[in-house]
Design an enzyme around this catalytic site. Structure first.
Site, PDB file in Angstrom:
ATOM      1  N   SER A 137       0.814  -1.204   0.000  1.00  0.00           N
ATOM      2  CA  SER A 137       0.000   0.000   0.000  1.00  0.00           C
ATOM      3  C   SER A 137       0.854   1.263   0.000  1.00  0.00           C
ATOM      4  O   SER A 137       1.973   1.271   0.530  1.00  0.00           O
ATOM      5  CB  SER A 137      -0.887  -0.009   1.250  1.00  0.00           C
ATOM      6  OG  SER A 137      -1.512   1.228   1.436  1.00  0.00           O
ATOM      7  N   TYR A 150      -0.174  -0.555  10.315  1.00  0.00           N
ATOM      8  CA  TYR A 150      -0.400  -0.965   8.926  1.00  0.00           C
ATOM      9  C   TYR A 150       0.645  -0.323   8.016  1.00  0.00           C
ATOM     10  O   TYR A 150       1.208  -0.987   7.138  1.00  0.00           O
ATOM     11  CB  TYR A 150      -1.815  -0.583   8.483  1.00  0.00           C
ATOM     12  CG  TYR A 150      -2.082  -0.916   7.037  1.00  0.00           C
ATOM     13  CD1 TYR A 150      -2.242  -2.245   6.644  1.00  0.00           C
ATOM     14  CD2 TYR A 150      -2.150   0.076   6.077  1.00  0.00           C
ATOM     15  CE1 TYR A 150      -2.475  -2.561   5.311  1.00  0.00           C
ATOM     16  CE2 TYR A 150      -2.375  -0.234   4.745  1.00  0.00           C
ATOM     17  CZ  TYR A 150      -2.540  -1.555   4.372  1.00  0.00           C
ATOM     18  OH  TYR A 150      -2.764  -1.871   3.045  1.00  0.00           O
TER      19      TYR A 150
END
Length: 173
Positions: A137, A150
């Site tokens: 990501s 994350y």
């Protein structure tokens, strides 16, 4: 459809990017091994995709599960030409000790899972001069509020991909 006779292994194939990629690769003539924890979803997808798809229940946090999946890919499909590390979880919350289990789950799935899957499939990729693809990501470069853990796993995956490409990758990343 072009027949490539190539085999792509896709983790996290039960939904989202993994599912879409499986559909695209089969349309391009690949055979695909669909790896995910949710067997029902990948079995349904494999049924839809036909003989070009093999569903294998795999948990990227469980090395034995990955080793078993690699053995099936070798035995039933002749080995992997492409490995797509796509499995991941995103659990957002402010960083704090009360979220330790969620943070650990993200590290074990998003970072260590991709590393272990790569290590287990590396011999197959090398034997076929294969390709390694790690999906991560933009959060690895930009950490919005609530995404600290994350973002750390995405950044680690990106850094690992760069090292695989320069040292231990079969051919490309």
């Amino acid at each position: 459809m072009t027949s490539t006779n190539r085999v792509a292994v896709i983790t996290g194939a039960s939904s989202g990017i993994g599912e879409a990629l499986a559909r695209e690769l089969v349309a391009e003539g690949y055979r695909v091994a669909l790896l995910a924890r949710r067997l029902e979803q990948i079995a349904d997808l494999a049924d839809e995709l036909g003989n070009a798809a093999l569903a294998i229940r795999t948990d990227v946090t469980d090395r034995e599960s990955i080793v078993a999946a690699a053995a099936r890919v070798q035995h039933e499909l002749g080995g992997a030409d492409v490995l797509v590390n796509n499995a991941g979880v995103m659990l957002t919350a402010p960083f704090g000790s009360e979220k330790r289990s969620e943070h650990r789950q993200m590290v074990e799935t998003n970072l260590l899972g991709a590393m272990t899957v790569t290590e287990v499939f590396l011999d197959q990729l090398r034997a076929k001069n294969g390709d390694l693809v790690n999906i991560s990501s933009v959060a690895g470069r930009v950490a919005p509020a609530g995404f600290a853990a994350y973002s750390a796993t995405s950044g680690g995956s990106t850094a690992g991909r760069r090292r695989f490409a320069s040292s231990s990758s079969p051919t490309s990343a």
